[in-house]
Design a protein around this motif. Sequence first.
Motif, PDB file in Angstrom:
ATOM      1  N   ARG A 166       2.102 -14.969  16.849  1.00  0.00           N
ATOM      2  CA  ARG A 166       2.187 -14.522  18.243  1.00  0.00           C
ATOM      3  C   ARG A 166       1.150 -15.223  19.113  1.00  0.00           C
ATOM      4  NH1 ARG A 166       3.125  -8.205  16.554  1.00  0.00           N
ATOM      5  NH2 ARG A 166       5.394  -8.288  16.518  1.00  0.00           N
ATOM      6  N   LEU A 185       7.924 -10.942   6.644  1.00  0.00           N
ATOM      7  CA  LEU A 185       7.988  -9.925   7.706  1.00  0.00           C
ATOM      8  C   LEU A 185       8.403  -8.570   7.149  1.00  0.00           C
ATOM      9  CD1 LEU A 185       9.731 -11.825  10.640  1.00  0.00           C
ATOM     10  CD2 LEU A 185       7.299 -11.316  10.365  1.00  0.00           C
ATOM     11  N   SER A 221       7.777 -22.174  17.843  1.00  0.00           N
ATOM     12  CA  SER A 221       6.499 -21.817  17.219  1.00  0.00           C
ATOM     13  C   SER A 221       6.571 -22.088  15.723  1.00  0.00           C
ATOM     14  CB  SER A 221       6.150 -20.359  17.493  1.00  0.00           C
ATOM     15  OG  SER A 221       7.164 -19.521  16.989  1.00  0.00           O
ATOM     16  N   THR A 222       7.712 -21.768  15.128  1.00  0.00           N
ATOM     17  CA  THR A 222       7.894 -21.992  13.690  1.00  0.00           C
ATOM     18  C   THR A 222       9.389 -21.994  13.410  1.00  0.00           C
ATOM     19  OG1 THR A 222       7.376 -21.172  11.475  1.00  0.00           O
ATOM     20  CG2 THR A 222       7.799 -19.523  13.150  1.00  0.00           C
ATOM     21  N   ARG A 223       9.774 -22.583  12.306  1.00  0.00           N
ATOM     22  CA  ARG A 223      11.182 -22.548  11.919  1.00  0.00           C
ATOM     23  C   ARG A 223      11.487 -21.312  11.070  1.00  0.00           C
ATOM     24  NH1 ARG A 223      13.370 -28.154  11.385  1.00  0.00           N
ATOM     25  NH2 ARG A 223      13.668 -27.941   9.162  1.00  0.00           N
ATOM     26  N   SER A 224      10.547 -20.941  10.201  1.00  0.00           N
ATOM     27  CA  SER A 224      10.788 -19.835   9.257  1.00  0.00           C
ATOM     28  C   SER A 224       9.811 -18.699   9.497  1.00  0.00           C
ATOM     29  CB  SER A 224      10.593 -20.326   7.822  1.00  0.00           C
ATOM     30  OG  SER A 224      11.449 -21.391   7.561  1.00  0.00           O
ATOM     31  N   PHE A 225      10.191 -17.523   9.059  1.00  0.00           N
ATOM     32  CA  PHE A 225       9.375 -16.330   9.266  1.00  0.00           C
ATOM     33  C   PHE A 225       9.221 -15.556   7.960  1.00  0.00           C
ATOM     34  CE2 PHE A 225      11.705 -17.403  13.056  1.00  0.00           C
ATOM     35  CZ  PHE A 225      10.753 -17.374  14.055  1.00  0.00           C
ATOM     36  N   THR A 274       7.390 -28.074  15.029  1.00  0.00           N
ATOM     37  CA  THR A 274       7.046 -26.758  15.562  1.00  0.00           C
ATOM     38  C   THR A 274       5.529 -26.662  15.710  1.00  0.00           C
ATOM     39  OG1 THR A 274       6.811 -25.725  13.393  1.00  0.00           O
ATOM     40  CG2 THR A 274       9.009 -25.743  14.340  1.00  0.00           C
ATOM     41  N   ASP A 275       5.099 -25.694  16.500  1.00  0.00           N
ATOM     42  CA  ASP A 275       3.663 -25.471  16.676  1.00  0.00           C
ATOM     43  C   ASP A 275       2.986 -25.280  15.316  1.00  0.00           C
ATOM     44  OD1 ASP A 275       3.990 -25.608  19.396  1.00  0.00           O
ATOM     45  OD2 ASP A 275       3.934 -23.431  19.712  1.00  0.00           O
ATOM     46  N   LEU A 276       3.659 -24.539  14.453  1.00  0.00           N
ATOM     47  CA  LEU A 276       3.044 -24.233  13.159  1.00  0.00           C
ATOM     48  C   LEU A 276       2.973 -25.477  12.277  1.00  0.00           C
ATOM     49  CD1 LEU A 276       1.835 -22.030  11.381  1.00  0.00           C
ATOM     50  CD2 LEU A 276       4.130 -21.522  10.559  1.00  0.00           C
ATOM     51  N   LEU A 284      -0.107 -18.262  18.518  1.00  0.00           N
ATOM     52  CA  LEU A 284      -0.038 -19.714  18.395  1.00  0.00           C
ATOM     53  C   LEU A 284       0.444 -20.452  19.649  1.00  0.00           C
ATOM     54  CD1 LEU A 284      -0.276 -22.188  16.551  1.00  0.00           C
ATOM     55  CD2 LEU A 284       1.932 -21.566  15.554  1.00  0.00           C
ATOM     56  N   PRO A 285       1.642 -20.136  20.190  1.00  0.00           N
ATOM     57  CA  PRO A 285       2.111 -20.973  21.315  1.00  0.00           C
ATOM     58  C   PRO A 285       1.161 -20.937  22.505  1.00  0.00           C
ATOM     59  CG  PRO A 285       3.880 -19.548  20.491  1.00  0.00           C
ATOM     60  CD  PRO A 285       2.613 -19.101  19.834  1.00  0.00           C
ATOM     61  N   LEU A 308       1.928 -12.475  11.245  1.00  0.00           N
ATOM     62  CA  LEU A 308       2.703 -12.441  12.486  1.00  0.00           C
ATOM     63  C   LEU A 308       1.787 -12.487  13.706  1.00  0.00           C
ATOM     64  CD1 LEU A 308       5.404 -12.197  13.953  1.00  0.00           C
ATOM     65  CD2 LEU A 308       5.295  -9.719  13.631  1.00  0.00           C
ATOM     66  N   ASP A 321       7.833  -4.897  11.902  1.00  0.00           N
ATOM     67  CA  ASP A 321       7.440  -6.012  12.778  1.00  0.00           C
ATOM     68  C   ASP A 321       8.512  -6.242  13.851  1.00  0.00           C
ATOM     69  OD1 ASP A 321       5.048  -6.617  11.478  1.00  0.00           O
ATOM     70  OD2 ASP A 321       6.029  -7.927  10.024  1.00  0.00           O
ATOM     71  N   LEU A 363       0.828  -1.206   0.000  1.00  0.00           N
ATOM     72  CA  LEU A 363       0.000   0.000   0.000  1.00  0.00           C
ATOM     73  C   LEU A 363       0.863   1.258   0.000  1.00  0.00           C
ATOM     74  CD1 LEU A 363      -2.765   1.355   0.133  1.00  0.00           C
ATOM     75  CD2 LEU A 363      -2.768   1.003   2.606  1.00  0.00           C
ATOM     76  N   LEU A 387      10.225 -10.709  18.068  1.00  0.00           N
ATOM     77  CA  LEU A 387       8.967 -10.705  17.314  1.00  0.00           C
ATOM     78  C   LEU A 387       7.740 -10.714  18.224  1.00  0.00           C
ATOM     79  CD1 LEU A 387       9.939 -13.198  14.475  1.00  0.00           C
ATOM     80  CD2 LEU A 387       9.362 -10.780  14.178  1.00  0.00           C
ATOM     81  N   GLY A 388       7.954 -10.768  19.532  1.00  0.00           N
ATOM     82  CA  GLY A 388       6.815 -10.774  20.447  1.00  0.00           C
ATOM     83  C   GLY A 388       6.125 -12.119  20.530  1.00  0.00           C
ATOM     84  N   ILE A 389       6.864 -13.185  20.261  1.00  0.00           N
ATOM     85  CA  ILE A 389       6.296 -14.534  20.327  1.00  0.00           C
ATOM     86  C   ILE A 389       6.712 -15.165  21.659  1.00  0.00           C
ATOM     87  CG2 ILE A 389       6.331 -16.843  19.281  1.00  0.00           C
ATOM     88  CD1 ILE A 389       6.992 -15.408  16.605  1.00  0.00           C
ATOM     89  N   ARG A 419      13.386  -4.382  20.388  1.00  0.00           N
ATOM     90  CA  ARG A 419      13.031  -3.459  19.313  1.00  0.00           C
ATOM     91  C   ARG A 419      13.777  -2.137  19.469  1.00  0.00           C
ATOM     92  NH1 ARG A 419       7.510  -4.928  17.239  1.00  0.00           N
ATOM     93  NH2 ARG A 419       7.182  -2.706  16.911  1.00  0.00           N
TER      94      ARG A 419
END
Lengths: 607, 607
Positions: free
Chosen positions: B159, A315, A308-312, B137-139, B161-162, B155, A319, A155, A293-295, A256
């Motif tokens: 955040r 982003l 939570s995940t291996r890849s992101f 992983t969770d995902l 998910l866990p 994202l 973020d 955007l 990332l706030g996870i 951050r």
Amino acid sequence: MSADRIRISYTVEGGQDRDVRVPSGVSLFDAASWNGVAIDSTCGGHGTCRKCKVRVTGGQVPVSRLDPRAFGPEELAAGWRLACRAAATGDVQVTVPPLVTRPKAATVGVGRQVILRPAVQKRCVRLPEPTLADQRTDLERLRAALDDLDPAVDLHALRSLPRALRAGDFEVTAVVVDDVLVDVEPGDTTGRVFGIAFDLGTTTVVATLLDLTTATPAAVGSMLNPQQPLGGDVITRISATMLDTGALDRLTAHARTALDGLAHEVCAQAEVAPTDVYEIALAGNATMTALALGIDPEPLGVAPFVMSTRSFPGLRADDLGVRVHPAARAYVFPALGAYVGGDIVAGALASGMDRDKRVRLFVDVGTNCEIVLSDGERVLATAAPAGPAFEGAQIRCGMRAAPGAIEGVKISDDDVALQVIGDVAPIGLCGSGLVDAVAALLQVGLLDASGRLLTPEAAAEVRPGLAGRLHSVGEERVFALAQNVYLSQRDVRELQFAKAAIATGWRLLAAELGLDPGDVQQVLLAGSFGSYLSPTAAVRIGLVPGVPAVRIVSAGNVAGEGAKMALLSVRERAAAQALLEEVRYVELSDRPDFNDRFIDQLAFPAR
Amino acid sequence: MSADRIRISYTVEGGQDRDVRVPSGVSLFDAASWNGVAIDSTCGGHGTCRKCKVRVTGGQVPVSRLDPRAFGPEELAAGWRLACRAAATGDVQVTVPPLVTRPKAATVGVGRQVILRPAVQKRCVRLPEPTLADQRTDLERLRAALDDLDPAVDLHALRSLPRALRAGDFEVTAVVVDDVLVDVEPGDTTGRVFGIAFDLGTTTVVATLLDLTTATPAAVGSMLNPQQPLGGDVITRISATMLDTGALDRLTAHARTALDGLAHEVCAQAEVAPTDVYEIALAGNATMTALALGIDPEPLGVAPFVMSTRSFPGLRADDLGVRVHPAARAYVFPALGAYVGGDIVAGALASGMDRDKRVRLFVDVGTNCEIVLSDGERVLATAAPAGPAFEGAQIRCGMRAAPGAIEGVKISDDDVALQVIGDVAPIGLCGSGLVDAVAALLQVGLLDASGRLLTPEAAAEVRPGLAGRLHSVGEERVFALAQNVYLSQRDVRELQFAKAAIATGWRLLAAELGLDPGDVQQVLLAGSFGSYLSPTAAVRIGLVPGVPAVRIVSAGNVAGEGAKMALLSVRERAAAQALLEEVRYVELSDRPDFNDRFIDQLAFPAR
């Protein structure tokens, strides 16, 4: 893996011929660049410069959509192809014309040559002005000029588009990151393209501003990780989030703030506008990455240690709280496991762990010690809980590597030579000094293989010139290194535990690959601590396999180097992602043989 | 188009058989639902419920990946397929079993039956808990359970998910909008799924909160567009941005405030948590849409009238300032041209302009009048600059449709009957009253076809009972409707200009399609003004073709209905997007024959 591989034979006019084996489907251009065969290109393999002309002289490579724009029918019939669009799916012979332009490249990481091909691309285009007969939208007009690119549109770019076109008299620069149009700028701004590589360490955060037009660093900045007050290491920070519901938000805010502060610092240093930074790359361990990332990191900290995940993917810089270009993207290194994180993937990339035919061991020494072992075909990784000894914690006179810390120890027949950080009197012992001291005491025989300091009486016989340094503090035997700085019996025990954890880790990986420790051809010591460690001492205490010291390489801050590589080349970034498939993560905590092997490794190698 | 079409013959057990022609590649399920053949399904054609079992009895349909999960080998050999996964590429015969469950559907727009298949999907899944032997992983764990879906991951969802997994004891509800996982909620929340449809008009903004599990509206709210102080119509608002660099930001802020305010109002009305709203849909004209998104509208306002883009994929609700679920998505209707915007695409969708075999004319009457004409095969659209007469502006006693406005006028031999908004004395004349008054005066002969009011002398001969109402105000002849409310000669001229612009528009479109105005089988009057317009009067003044009044339909707020349809069904949304290809935009401003035709159309039809 080798079943899907094909052979490409490059005949290089005016250069050295080369036979390479690559996965089927790889382009002739990529296969060449991975293997050091230079093919002409100014666009870095994007199909736009049409300079990467090669001739297929044996085997079949189909004509691509772009080939007819670059070659006549006779040339196509003679085997001419654009190398970047030519996917080889069988064995082929290729003739490569001499170079006219040399692709820009940089040496990064452990001698890795990276050909500049950043995810950030700028294209300056001149568009036909709209008329009542040509009412195409601004975006349709721009897309038509972008030719091979078919980006999604942020955007922000849409907001810039109408004014940029008219302010630039329909000459504009499109900024594309990966497959997203992030901005449209009036006029030609192709000379200004920057990225920031972050190494987000538990202790230290480092930012490198890179000029992506030249692959050169424009500025570097670093700071202590401001999360420290909430915990010195990964586990205490995870615990903080479990004990206090507000802690995750605070840790995230600290990360951050650090990243954003450093971004603005390096931009200011180099007098670069933050809005000229279109992408950032970040390498950090799994916990640091989650926190930034706030996870919620809690599942990383408790068995069964789940990410939570291996890849992101997908982003944006904001973020991560980094306010550079408003639509800047962020590449975050993926992780192999809860304790083999993005920093290690970045380090493995920078060390070429997936590219070298030698048996190589990569060790990032720290509280959590990450180990990667490759036999040239297979790559294994694991994490060993070494504890805080290397950080100087739980060591009587331990301290961080700061002024006054003894970082090197040499012991002769009757004297002790110390290397102290800064021009000051010694006040403590840091990790490398600890390893050095123990190695030296083993060498002179004042410490036996079981890790026991000799009695003063026994020492007086073995090393009369040094025996006076052995005495007791309280109930505990110690060896005096300097006034008020000593090595205690318990310090030796702490180091033994740490060393045993690490040695058990790489020995288990070696066993998995059917290797002996003696088969290791190169040891890479990574991380800020690894770089200061004496290779001889590391071998002496059994921390690494007993290879000649010249084959032990201080690899430096390979995580940060990996982050730079990801900014410089999408190809390297794809290689990092491929590591997730290529590297097998070995979990030590449920190995039934771990404890036996660990106990075996508590002893030091005999003299 | 017909070249790529294939024929599907549905034999419906216990129902009516049906032969349909559809594009090659369409699924048997979609072809059926487009053509009113009901096939069992609870997932709406997503391949998850496995209820849409049909038997192919003639022609070939390959076995899909999911078919073996639903059928045994004998059944597959007998032609059983899941209709939603069965793509027909040649003529086929299909037997449809009787319905067990009826798909949820809603009637929306102009009698459009929409089968519920929102872009927002909730899936409640129970996941196996991780162990040291299963450290996915969770995902990865969640993805495995989502089966046919392979969403990108916001994202925000990462955040959530866990904690959601562990708070819900590994039973969670995944929220997917289109192809993005936007959230993961603990437990089963599938009962709560809402969306908000916005009709962002230049004058009025309407929001409808829809329960996407039942297709029912939960609440409706509306307000005047707060941009009004910066300009009553599109052109004055565009001008404001050209004169004042701060105006765009202010207009954008006003639009966002209105949308967000209404969103919270309808949620409060229905006692729905804003965080249960996962998607919004917005229909607005090109200028309103640009302003709401913060895109410079200037090129829309000056020749050659160029949009920044036609479509807006990948938006989030907060890109429009709407703070509902933090990762809620936004669907914004695409535009055909600078003056045939997303509101008209939504209106054309809700009116089924692309679905009906009849010759149909769609007219959205307003300052800018949008016209769509279809001959059942081809669809053309254009915009006619009607000016502000219909808004009551530049009319001597003109006013908006508010209490006191004369909205209907009937004139008999000797009397005038007025219909006034609200239970009050008339104080002015709104657009529909203006059209009614002129039509009635034409009918009784006090206004001639050239638009001239008769002299009092001539009127006394023709309609002695009414002649007394003809007199002069200043230099100008007027017809008194009530005390202090009259229709002036200039008012008639204003209406003539507006009517001529519109009639020229649809006549030019008819000519392009080789049609006579008499060929039009249905006229749809859209927009808030169109709904109040008397069909008889509209025909009388020549605003629409002279068809019987019963074939003139007040279509209502079709833009808002289209926005609701987009929320209820991805299929309808795809149809809206397809309109961009199917509808040809005809630019009137560079037509050499426009002026001649316009002058022809200034006159009213003769009695």
